[in-house]
Scaffold this motif. Structure first.
Motif, PDB file in Angstrom:
ATOM      1  N   HIS A  63     -31.258  32.970  -9.481  1.00  0.00           N
ATOM      2  CA  HIS A  63     -32.555  32.872  -8.817  1.00  0.00           C
ATOM      3  C   HIS A  63     -32.996  31.430  -8.617  1.00  0.00           C
ATOM      4  CE1 HIS A  63     -31.948  36.744 -10.410  1.00  0.00           C
ATOM      5  NE2 HIS A  63     -33.127  37.219 -10.150  1.00  0.00           N
ATOM      6  N   CYS A  64     -32.629  30.548  -9.536  1.00  0.00           N
ATOM      7  CA  CYS A  64     -33.028  29.144  -9.439  1.00  0.00           C
ATOM      8  C   CYS A  64     -31.917  28.258  -8.877  1.00  0.00           C
ATOM      9  CB  CYS A  64     -33.447  28.626 -10.807  1.00  0.00           C
ATOM     10  SG  CYS A  64     -34.821  29.546 -11.507  1.00  0.00           S
ATOM     11  N   ALA A  65     -30.711  28.801  -8.749  1.00  0.00           N
ATOM     12  CA  ALA A  65     -29.536  28.079  -8.238  1.00  0.00           C
ATOM     13  C   ALA A  65     -29.242  26.854  -9.101  1.00  0.00           C
ATOM     14  CB  ALA A  65     -29.735  27.685  -6.776  1.00  0.00           C
ATOM     15  N   SER A  80     -38.642  30.531 -19.373  1.00  0.00           N
ATOM     16  CA  SER A  80     -39.461  29.384 -18.993  1.00  0.00           C
ATOM     17  C   SER A  80     -40.419  29.712 -17.846  1.00  0.00           C
ATOM     18  CB  SER A  80     -38.574  28.206 -18.593  1.00  0.00           C
ATOM     19  OG  SER A  80     -37.936  28.492 -17.361  1.00  0.00           O
ATOM     20  N   LYS A  81     -41.407  28.878 -17.701  1.00  0.00           N
ATOM     21  CA  LYS A  81     -42.417  29.055 -16.667  1.00  0.00           C
ATOM     22  C   LYS A  81     -41.825  28.836 -15.274  1.00  0.00           C
ATOM     23  CE  LYS A  81     -46.816  27.705 -17.081  1.00  0.00           C
ATOM     24  NZ  LYS A  81     -47.981  26.798 -17.171  1.00  0.00           N
ATOM     25  N   ARG A  86     -40.327  31.108 -10.012  1.00  0.00           N
ATOM     26  CA  ARG A  86     -39.343  31.330  -8.956  1.00  0.00           C
ATOM     27  C   ARG A  86     -39.170  32.828  -8.687  1.00  0.00           C
ATOM     28  NH1 ARG A  86     -35.311  28.503  -6.004  1.00  0.00           N
ATOM     29  NH2 ARG A  86     -36.676  26.767  -6.521  1.00  0.00           N
ATOM     30  N   LEU A  87     -39.173  33.656  -9.735  1.00  0.00           N
ATOM     31  CA  LEU A  87     -39.072  35.105  -9.550  1.00  0.00           C
ATOM     32  C   LEU A  87     -40.259  35.648  -8.750  1.00  0.00           C
ATOM     33  CD1 LEU A  87     -37.798  36.462 -12.968  1.00  0.00           C
ATOM     34  CD2 LEU A  87     -36.542  36.272 -10.845  1.00  0.00           C
ATOM     35  N   LYS A  88     -41.436  35.113  -9.011  1.00  0.00           N
ATOM     36  CA  LYS A  88     -42.616  35.558  -8.282  1.00  0.00           C
ATOM     37  C   LYS A  88     -42.533  35.144  -6.820  1.00  0.00           C
ATOM     38  CE  LYS A  88     -47.598  35.730  -8.537  1.00  0.00           C
ATOM     39  NZ  LYS A  88     -48.786  35.323  -9.260  1.00  0.00           N
ATOM     40  N   ALA A  89     -42.008  33.950  -6.553  1.00  0.00           N
ATOM     41  CA  ALA A  89     -41.864  33.497  -5.173  1.00  0.00           C
ATOM     42  C   ALA A  89     -40.810  34.318  -4.431  1.00  0.00           C
ATOM     43  CB  ALA A  89     -41.486  32.021  -5.152  1.00  0.00           C
ATOM     44  N   LEU A  90     -39.782  34.769  -5.146  1.00  0.00           N
ATOM     45  CA  LEU A  90     -38.728  35.566  -4.522  1.00  0.00           C
ATOM     46  C   LEU A  90     -39.144  37.015  -4.294  1.00  0.00           C
ATOM     47  CD1 LEU A  90     -35.588  34.271  -6.411  1.00  0.00           C
ATOM     48  CD2 LEU A  90     -36.059  34.021  -3.989  1.00  0.00           C
ATOM     49  N   SER A  91     -40.273  37.430  -4.859  1.00  0.00           N
ATOM     50  CA  SER A  91     -40.688  38.822  -4.709  1.00  0.00           C
ATOM     51  C   SER A  91     -41.202  39.121  -3.299  1.00  0.00           C
ATOM     52  CB  SER A  91     -41.755  39.178  -5.741  1.00  0.00           C
ATOM     53  OG  SER A  91     -42.944  38.481  -5.461  1.00  0.00           O
ATOM     54  N   THR A  92     -41.482  38.101  -2.494  1.00  0.00           N
ATOM     55  CA  THR A  92     -41.902  38.300  -1.118  1.00  0.00           C
ATOM     56  C   THR A  92     -40.679  38.290  -0.217  1.00  0.00           C
ATOM     57  OG1 THR A  92     -43.947  37.136  -1.598  1.00  0.00           O
ATOM     58  CG2 THR A  92     -43.410  37.439   0.703  1.00  0.00           C
ATOM     59  N   GLU A  93     -40.649  39.193   0.730  1.00  0.00           N
ATOM     60  CA  GLU A  93     -39.527  39.292   1.663  1.00  0.00           C
ATOM     61  C   GLU A  93     -39.391  37.988   2.461  1.00  0.00           C
ATOM     62  OE1 GLU A  93     -38.129  42.851   4.547  1.00  0.00           O
ATOM     63  OE2 GLU A  93     -40.099  42.006   4.960  1.00  0.00           O
TER      64      GLU A  93
END
Length: 129
Positions: A63-65, A80-81, A86-93
């Motif tokens: 997810h963070c590459a 970590s925060k 990053r997971l929250k940002a990836l939750s949007t299409e």
């Protein structure tokens, strides 16, 4: 103190600004969404040993590459925060060409849908089961 000494010394120095702006450039969210597809994610998570990469390329956060030195640092990264952000940002299409056409007036607006993103399982967890 003269008139020229009061000026900012690097005003308009574009190469200097670009150097600092792209210093720690990571993959964009749409590139990571492409990497999260099952066929590509399996290749990224099970890479061959490469001693030029941190941890010989064996500990990779999809997810963070990012590559990590060992499994404990990878597990602490999952808590970590920055990883959670990053997971929250990836939750949007991700933004698509069809959405751009709708924004230009070639269709009606459709809000981006949510995508469920979960933290990847580590190598040790999959070997134990």
């Amino acid at each position: 103190m003269g008139r020229l000494a009061r000026k900012k010394q690097h005003k308009g120095d574009k190469p200097l600004k670009e150097k600092y702006r792209t210093k720690r450039k990571t993959k964009d969210l749409d590139e990571i969404h492409e990497d999260m597809k099952p066929e590509k994610s399996q290749k990224l998570l099970k890479q061959d040993v490469d001693f030029d990469k941190p941890g010989a390329g064996q500990f990779y956060c999809l997810h963070c590459a990012k590559y990590f030195i060992n499994e404990t640092s990878l597990k602490t990264h999952f808590k970590s925060k920055s990883h959670k952000r990053r997971l929250k940002a990836l939750s949007t299409e991700p933004y698509t060409v069809e959405e751009a056409e709708r924004a230009a007036g070639m269709g009606s607006y459709k809000p981006p849908s949510k995508v469920t993103v979960e933290t990847q399982s580590t190598n040790m967890e999959t070997d134990d089961t």
